[in-house]
Design a protein around this motif. Structure first.
Motif, PDB file in Angstrom:
ATOM      1  N   ASN A 166      40.081 -35.204 -68.925  1.00 29.89           N
ATOM      2  CA  ASN A 166      40.542 -36.036 -67.810  1.00 29.89           C
ATOM      3  C   ASN A 166      39.434 -36.980 -67.326  1.00 29.89           C
ATOM      4  O   ASN A 166      39.302 -37.256 -66.133  1.00 29.89           O
ATOM      5  N   LEU A 167      38.659 -37.467 -68.274  1.00 32.69           N
ATOM      6  CA  LEU A 167      37.510 -38.304 -67.935  1.00 32.69           C
ATOM      7  C   LEU A 167      37.939 -39.755 -67.773  1.00 32.69           C
ATOM      8  O   LEU A 167      38.682 -40.290 -68.600  1.00 32.69           O
ATOM      9  N   LYS A 168      37.472 -40.368 -66.701  1.00 30.63           N
ATOM     10  CA  LYS A 168      37.722 -41.786 -66.455  1.00 30.63           C
ATOM     11  C   LYS A 168      36.394 -42.470 -66.172  1.00 30.63           C
ATOM     12  O   LYS A 168      35.590 -41.985 -65.377  1.00 30.63           O
ATOM     13  N   VAL A 169      36.180 -43.624 -66.834  1.00 29.96           N
ATOM     14  CA  VAL A 169      34.916 -44.330 -66.729  1.00 29.96           C
ATOM     15  C   VAL A 169      35.151 -45.719 -66.157  1.00 29.96           C
ATOM     16  O   VAL A 169      36.117 -46.399 -66.503  1.00 29.96           O
ATOM     17  N   GLU A 170      34.249 -46.139 -65.270  1.00 30.16           N
ATOM     18  CA  GLU A 170      34.276 -47.493 -64.722  1.00 30.16           C
ATOM     19  C   GLU A 170      32.958 -48.181 -65.061  1.00 30.16           C
ATOM     20  O   GLU A 170      31.882 -47.668 -64.742  1.00 30.16           O
ATOM     21  N   PHE A 171      33.048 -49.353 -65.728  1.00 30.05           N
ATOM     22  CA  PHE A 171      31.861 -50.112 -66.082  1.00 30.05           C
ATOM     23  C   PHE A 171      31.420 -50.993 -64.919  1.00 30.05           C
ATOM     24  O   PHE A 171      32.219 -51.417 -64.086  1.00 30.05           O
ATOM     25  N   ASP A 187      36.237 -53.335 -79.886  1.00 25.50           N
ATOM     26  CA  ASP A 187      37.046 -54.544 -79.798  1.00 25.50           C
ATOM     27  C   ASP A 187      36.586 -55.605 -80.784  1.00 25.50           C
ATOM     28  O   ASP A 187      37.403 -56.294 -81.395  1.00 25.50           O
ATOM     29  N   LYS A 188      35.261 -55.733 -80.957  1.00 30.06           N
ATOM     30  CA  LYS A 188      34.737 -56.762 -81.858  1.00 30.06           C
ATOM     31  C   LYS A 188      33.451 -56.281 -82.519  1.00 30.06           C
ATOM     32  O   LYS A 188      32.571 -55.721 -81.874  1.00 30.06           O
ATOM     33  N   TYR A 200      19.757 -56.297 -95.369  1.00 25.92           N
ATOM     34  CA  TYR A 200      19.350 -56.328 -93.964  1.00 25.92           C
ATOM     35  C   TYR A 200      20.442 -57.038 -93.184  1.00 25.92           C
ATOM     36  O   TYR A 200      21.029 -58.012 -93.675  1.00 25.92           O
ATOM     37  N   SER A 201      20.727 -56.567 -91.976  1.00 22.89           N
ATOM     38  CA  SER A 201      21.775 -57.219 -91.197  1.00 22.89           C
ATOM     39  C   SER A 201      21.520 -57.079 -89.705  1.00 22.89           C
ATOM     40  O   SER A 201      20.815 -56.173 -89.256  1.00 22.89           O
ATOM     41  N   TRP A 202      22.103 -58.012 -88.958  1.00 16.54           N
ATOM     42  CA  TRP A 202      22.056 -58.005 -87.503  1.00 16.54           C
ATOM     43  C   TRP A 202      23.492 -57.834 -87.014  1.00 16.54           C
ATOM     44  O   TRP A 202      24.401 -58.531 -87.460  1.00 16.54           O
ATOM     45  N   GLY A 203      23.701 -56.926 -86.068  1.00 19.07           N
ATOM     46  CA  GLY A 203      25.061 -56.617 -85.652  1.00 19.07           C
ATOM     47  C   GLY A 203      25.312 -56.877 -84.183  1.00 19.07           C
ATOM     48  O   GLY A 203      24.384 -57.033 -83.382  1.00 19.07           O
ATOM     49  N   GLU A 204      26.590 -56.910 -83.838  1.00 19.16           N
ATOM     50  CA  GLU A 204      27.012 -56.979 -82.435  1.00 19.16           C
ATOM     51  C   GLU A 204      28.304 -56.194 -82.286  1.00 19.16           C
ATOM     52  O   GLU A 204      29.256 -56.387 -83.052  1.00 19.16           O
ATOM     53  N   VAL A 205      28.330 -55.276 -81.335  1.00 22.73           N
ATOM     54  CA  VAL A 205      29.484 -54.425 -81.082  1.00 22.73           C
ATOM     55  C   VAL A 205      29.894 -54.586 -79.625  1.00 22.73           C
ATOM     56  O   VAL A 205      29.044 -54.504 -78.727  1.00 22.73           O
ATOM     57  N   THR A 206      31.173 -54.826 -79.378  1.00 18.31           N
ATOM     58  CA  THR A 206      31.693 -54.942 -78.019  1.00 18.31           C
ATOM     59  C   THR A 206      32.722 -53.853 -77.762  1.00 18.31           C
ATOM     60  O   THR A 206      33.727 -53.753 -78.486  1.00 18.31           O
ATOM     61  N   LEU A 207      32.444 -53.021 -76.744  1.00 13.84           N
ATOM     62  CA  LEU A 207      33.360 -51.968 -76.310  1.00 13.84           C
ATOM     63  C   LEU A 207      34.038 -52.401 -75.022  1.00 13.84           C
ATOM     64  O   LEU A 207      33.383 -52.945 -74.126  1.00 13.84           O
ATOM     65  N   LEU A 208      35.332 -52.153 -74.918  1.00 11.48           N
ATOM     66  CA  LEU A 208      36.057 -52.424 -73.685  1.00 11.48           C
ATOM     67  C   LEU A 208      36.193 -51.142 -72.877  1.00 11.48           C
ATOM     68  O   LEU A 208      36.411 -50.061 -73.432  1.00 11.48           O
ATOM     69  N   GLU A 209      36.068 -51.284 -71.566  1.00 16.25           N
ATOM     70  CA  GLU A 209      36.257 -50.131 -70.678  1.00 16.25           C
ATOM     71  C   GLU A 209      37.605 -49.467 -70.922  1.00 16.25           C
ATOM     72  O   GLU A 209      37.721 -48.243 -70.975  1.00 16.25           O
ATOM     73  N   ASP A 230      31.885 -55.788 -65.868  1.00 16.48           N
ATOM     74  CA  ASP A 230      32.860 -54.925 -65.197  1.00 16.48           C
ATOM     75  C   ASP A 230      33.932 -54.396 -66.140  1.00 16.48           C
ATOM     76  O   ASP A 230      34.700 -53.517 -65.768  1.00 16.48           O
ATOM     77  N   TYR A 231      34.000 -54.927 -67.362  1.00 13.22           N
ATOM     78  CA  TYR A 231      35.066 -54.492 -68.270  1.00 13.22           C
ATOM     79  C   TYR A 231      34.602 -54.257 -69.705  1.00 13.22           C
ATOM     80  O   TYR A 231      35.375 -53.782 -70.539  1.00 13.22           O
ATOM     81  N   SER A 232      33.331 -54.564 -70.032  1.00 15.62           N
ATOM     82  CA  SER A 232      32.904 -54.400 -71.418  1.00 15.62           C
ATOM     83  C   SER A 232      31.412 -54.064 -71.500  1.00 15.62           C
ATOM     84  O   SER A 232      30.646 -54.304 -70.555  1.00 15.62           O
ATOM     85  N   ALA A 233      31.025 -53.535 -72.655  1.00 17.36           N
ATOM     86  CA  ALA A 233      29.615 -53.291 -72.975  1.00 17.36           C
ATOM     87  C   ALA A 233      29.363 -53.864 -74.361  1.00 17.36           C
ATOM     88  O   ALA A 233      30.102 -53.569 -75.307  1.00 17.36           O
ATOM     89  N   THR A 234      28.317 -54.693 -74.484  1.00 16.87           N
ATOM     90  CA  THR A 234      28.018 -55.358 -75.749  1.00 16.87           C
ATOM     91  C   THR A 234      26.602 -55.009 -76.194  1.00 16.87           C
ATOM     92  O   THR A 234      25.638 -55.231 -75.465  1.00 16.87           O
ATOM     93  N   MET A 235      26.502 -54.442 -77.391  1.00 17.80           N
ATOM     94  CA  MET A 235      25.229 -54.142 -78.028  1.00 17.80           C
ATOM     95  C   MET A 235      25.004 -55.201 -79.101  1.00 17.80           C
ATOM     96  O   MET A 235      25.846 -55.354 -79.988  1.00 17.80           O
ATOM     97  N   SER A 236      23.875 -55.919 -79.047  1.00 16.67           N
ATOM     98  CA  SER A 236      23.733 -57.083 -79.927  1.00 16.67           C
ATOM     99  C   SER A 236      22.365 -57.171 -80.586  1.00 16.67           C
ATOM    100  O   SER A 236      21.343 -56.906 -79.956  1.00 16.67           O
ATOM    101  N   GLY A 237      22.386 -57.542 -81.859  1.00 15.82           N
ATOM    102  CA  GLY A 237      21.190 -57.940 -82.596  1.00 15.82           C
ATOM    103  C   GLY A 237      21.171 -59.437 -82.811  1.00 15.82           C
ATOM    104  O   GLY A 237      20.429 -59.943 -83.646  1.00 15.82           O
ATOM    105  N   GLU A 238      22.028 -60.140 -82.060  1.00 18.69           N
ATOM    106  CA  GLU A 238      22.141 -61.600 -82.088  1.00 18.69           C
ATOM    107  C   GLU A 238      22.493 -62.153 -83.471  1.00 18.69           C
ATOM    108  O   GLU A 238      21.795 -63.025 -84.014  1.00 18.69           O
ATOM    109  N   PRO A 239      23.582 -61.667 -84.076  1.00 15.79           N
ATOM    110  CA  PRO A 239      24.019 -62.261 -85.353  1.00 15.79           C
ATOM    111  C   PRO A 239      24.492 -63.692 -85.135  1.00 15.79           C
ATOM    112  O   PRO A 239      25.058 -64.012 -84.085  1.00 15.79           O
TER     113      PRO A 239
END
Length: 255
Positions: free
Chosen positions: A135-140, A82-83, A109-118, A224-233
């Motif tokens: 037929n996989l369904k995932v709930e965050f 998503d972002k 060199y860079s710092w990143g942030e990735v946001t995934l939506l459920e 409950d709806y997203s996962a964010t991996m961040s290097g604090e950009p």
């Protein structure tokens, strides 16, 4: 006259030349010294990032050797992101030709942030039978995730089983992994060898090697709806900004 005969003026002249050579790089930023403006660098980076990721939206800002970019709607490992945010230190003020792999020669060199939506993760699994899962369904949730679906594998014979699973998302240098997984079939917890087989198929969920330059991620947070991996950009004030137009594939001055 005695000073001229002794050679002092020539020595002073040589010292002045040496000092000028040492001080000149510090007196101007690389883009100014080599004639590449912040706007030109931002435009070139936007075009290369746009060609690499094909985002739904993209903006890039450059100030001297510092860059910041935000992209929406890109794909990594087939999953919609998503972002994506990137704060980068630039090691070159020239833009090399070639494909987007040349970004590695610009971004030191860079710092990143990735946001995934459920919802995007589930869209991927709905449209793809991935690594033996269908037929996989995932709930965050802040504690991790729960999943249900069909697993197909071939040992002495091919079997398909309906399962439920729970676990956590883990952040590693090369990507996002499923960790601490527990697998249930008809509410019965399954032994370690089956869980290991499934994790070897499923991991990594997202791979960073699809980003063609060095990027750092430090933390992971799940809602409950997203996962964010961040290097604090971090964004910054000033500089020149451009946006990348996916329709024309051109960078334009940001307004």
């Amino acid at each position: 006259m005695a000073a001229e005969k002794s050679g002092y003026p020539k020595i002073f002249l040589k010292l002045a030349i040496v000092l000028a050579a040492l001080l000149l790089p510090a007196m101007c930023v690389p883009s100014e010294c080599l004639g590449l403006t912040d706007f030109e660098m931002a435009s070139a980076l936007a075009e290369k990032l746009g060609d690499e990721f094909g985002p739904e939206s993209l903006s890039v800002k450059v100030l001297d050797n510092h860059a910041y970019a935000e992209a929406g709607g890109i794909f990594l490992s087939g999953v919609r992101v998503d972002k994506l945010k990137i704060e980068a230190m630039l090691t070159s003020s020239e833009i090399p030709g070639g494909d987007a792999e040349s970004l590695a020669s610009i971004i030191g060199y860079s710092w990143g942030e990735v946001t995934l939506l459920e919802s995007d993760v589930n869209d991927y699994f709905r449209e793809n039978e991935s690594r033996g899962f269908s037929n996989l369904k995932v709930e965050f949730s802040p504690e991790g995730f729960r999943a249900s679906g069909i697993f197909t594998a071939s040992l002495l014979f091919t079997f398909r089983i309906k399962l439920a699973a729970s676990g956590k998302f883990g952040l590693r240098p090369d990507g996002v992994y499923i960790e601490d997984a527990m697998v249930y079939i008809q509410n019965v917890k399954q032994p370690g060898f089956l869980v290991k087989e499934m994790l070897e198929r499923a991991n990594p969920l997202i791979e960073w090697n699809e980003i063609p330059f060095r990027v750092v991620f430090k933390t992971i947070a799940v809602t409950d709806y997203s996962a964010t991996m961040s290097g604090e950009p971090r964004d910054f004030d000033g500089g020149e900004s451009v946006t990348w137009n996916s329709a024309s594939k051109e960078a334009e001055a940001a307004r």
